[in-house]
Motif scaffolding. Structure first.
Motif, PDB file in Angstrom:
ATOM      1  N   TRP A  38       0.843  -1.192   0.000  1.00 47.05           N
ATOM      2  CA  TRP A  38       0.000   0.000   0.000  1.00 47.05           C
ATOM      3  C   TRP A  38       0.877   1.239   0.000  1.00 47.05           C
ATOM      4  O   TRP A  38       1.862   1.307   0.745  1.00 47.05           O
ATOM      5  N   LEU A  39       0.499   2.209  -0.805  1.00 51.13           N
ATOM      6  CA  LEU A  39       1.100   3.535  -0.727  1.00 51.13           C
ATOM      7  C   LEU A  39       0.275   4.313   0.286  1.00 51.13           C
ATOM      8  O   LEU A  39      -0.960   4.324   0.209  1.00 51.13           O
ATOM      9  N   VAL A  40       0.942   4.915   1.248  1.00 50.15           N
ATOM     10  CA  VAL A  40       0.262   5.705   2.271  1.00 50.15           C
ATOM     11  C   VAL A  40       0.629   7.168   2.040  1.00 50.15           C
ATOM     12  O   VAL A  40       1.798   7.545   2.090  1.00 50.15           O
ATOM     13  N   VAL A  41      -0.387   7.973   1.720  1.00 48.66           N
ATOM     14  CA  VAL A  41      -0.193   9.401   1.475  1.00 48.66           C
ATOM     15  C   VAL A  41      -0.564  10.146   2.744  1.00 48.66           C
ATOM     16  O   VAL A  41      -1.589   9.858   3.370  1.00 48.66           O
ATOM     17  N   MET A  42       0.293  11.096   3.135  1.00 47.98           N
ATOM     18  CA  MET A  42       0.077  11.841   4.374  1.00 47.98           C
ATOM     19  C   MET A  42      -0.198  13.311   4.082  1.00 47.98           C
ATOM     20  O   MET A  42       0.424  13.896   3.199  1.00 47.98           O
ATOM     21  N   TYR A  43      -1.140  13.860   4.831  1.00 45.80           N
ATOM     22  CA  TYR A  43      -1.490  15.272   4.718  1.00 45.80           C
ATOM     23  C   TYR A  43      -1.441  15.918   6.093  1.00 45.80           C
ATOM     24  O   TYR A  43      -1.795  15.305   7.093  1.00 45.80           O
ATOM     25  N   GLU A  44      -0.999  17.166   6.115  1.00 50.53           N
ATOM     26  CA  GLU A  44      -1.096  18.002   7.308  1.00 50.53           C
ATOM     27  C   GLU A  44      -2.048  19.126   6.929  1.00 50.53           C
ATOM     28  O   GLU A  44      -1.694  19.982   6.119  1.00 50.53           O
ATOM     29  N   GLY A  45      -3.253  19.075   7.446  1.00 45.70           N
ATOM     30  CA  GLY A  45      -4.281  20.025   7.015  1.00 45.70           C
ATOM     31  C   GLY A  45      -4.597  19.765   5.548  1.00 45.70           C
ATOM     32  O   GLY A  45      -4.872  18.636   5.157  1.00 45.70           O
ATOM     33  N   ASP A  46      -4.523  20.800   4.731  1.00 46.89           N
ATOM     34  CA  ASP A  46      -4.780  20.667   3.294  1.00 46.89           C
ATOM     35  C   ASP A  46      -3.492  20.614   2.483  1.00 46.89           C
ATOM     36  O   ASP A  46      -3.502  20.870   1.282  1.00 46.89           O
ATOM     37  N   GLU A  47      -2.362  20.302   3.136  1.00 46.48           N
ATOM     38  CA  GLU A  47      -1.072  20.219   2.451  1.00 46.48           C
ATOM     39  C   GLU A  47      -0.572  18.782   2.406  1.00 46.48           C
ATOM     40  O   GLU A  47      -0.677  18.041   3.391  1.00 46.48           O
ATOM     41  N   TYR A  48       0.012  18.421   1.279  1.00 49.48           N
ATOM     42  CA  TYR A  48       0.639  17.115   1.082  1.00 49.48           C
ATOM     43  C   TYR A  48       1.919  17.076   1.912  1.00 49.48           C
ATOM     44  O   TYR A  48       2.783  17.937   1.782  1.00 49.48           O
ATOM     45  N   ALA A  49       2.032  16.087   2.785  1.00 43.12           N
ATOM     46  CA  ALA A  49       3.187  16.008   3.684  1.00 43.12           C
ATOM     47  C   ALA A  49       4.145  14.870   3.332  1.00 43.12           C
ATOM     48  O   ALA A  49       5.159  14.689   3.985  1.00 43.12           O
ATOM     49  N   GLY A  50       3.828  14.075   2.307  1.00 37.12           N
ATOM     50  CA  GLY A  50       4.731  12.994   1.908  1.00 37.12           C
ATOM     51  C   GLY A  50       4.006  11.666   1.779  1.00 37.12           C
ATOM     52  O   GLY A  50       2.786  11.597   1.845  1.00 37.12           O
ATOM     53  N   TYR A  51       4.798  10.627   1.593  1.00 35.98           N
ATOM     54  CA  TYR A  51       4.243   9.286   1.411  1.00 35.98           C
ATOM     55  C   TYR A  51       5.165   8.261   2.036  1.00 35.98           C
ATOM     56  O   TYR A  51       6.327   8.539   2.342  1.00 35.98           O
ATOM     57  N   SER A  52       4.642   7.078   2.219  1.00 35.01           N
ATOM     58  CA  SER A  52       5.435   5.941   2.676  1.00 35.01           C
ATOM     59  C   SER A  52       4.758   4.686   2.127  1.00 35.01           C
ATOM     60  O   SER A  52       3.739   4.773   1.444  1.00 35.01           O
ATOM     61  N   PHE A  53       5.346   3.539   2.390  1.00 33.67           N
ATOM     62  CA  PHE A  53       4.766   2.279   1.927  1.00 33.67           C
ATOM     63  C   PHE A  53       4.473   1.384   3.119  1.00 33.67           C
ATOM     64  O   PHE A  53       5.205   1.396   4.112  1.00 33.67           O
TER      65      PHE A  53
END
Length: 129
Positions: free
Chosen positions: A110-125
């Protein structure tokens, strides 16, 4: 002199070729770029789109989006997630919302996409094997 010019040209092509190989290597194994690994077995808190998967094309486009881009820019590429994961705190006092996408070509990853509020904060697997 002609021989020297040819050698310079060859070096430029080798450098360009090396950049392409490095970019392809990131697609094959982007784990070297991860800021922090997710929990081994990330558990869905809420299934959003049961048929959602992420294609290679979507993954490669996501990798070109810079951190702190708008969440809407990321969603244009990845669409709705398979599920929402529990929030985590990657930085002190800042909660990160996480959304999971099974890879179309490897559903156990799974690709896990991270957000802080309405901003893209990165990804991990998350590897679910």
């Amino acid at each position: 002199m002609h021989h020297r010019k040819s050698r310079t040209t060859n070096v430029k092509y080798m450098l360009a070729g090396g950049s392409v190989v490095a970019a392809l290597g990131l697609l094959a194994d982007p784990s070297g770029l991860l800021p922090a690994p997710p929990p081994a077995k990330a558990v869905c808190q809420e299934v959003v789109q049961p048929r959602a998967v992420l294609s290679r094309d979507q993954l490669s486009k996501l990798l070109t989006i810079p951190e702190r881009a708008a969440k809407t820019q990321v969603r244009q590429v990845v669409k709705e997630p398979y599920c929402q994961l529990s929030d985590v705190e990657l930085r002190s006092n800042v909660s990160s919302r996480r959304e999971a996408y099974p890879l179309e070509f490897d559903p156990q990853t799974w690709l896990v996409v991270m957000y802080e509020g309405d901003e893209y904060a990165g990804y991990s697997f998350s590897f679910r094997h």
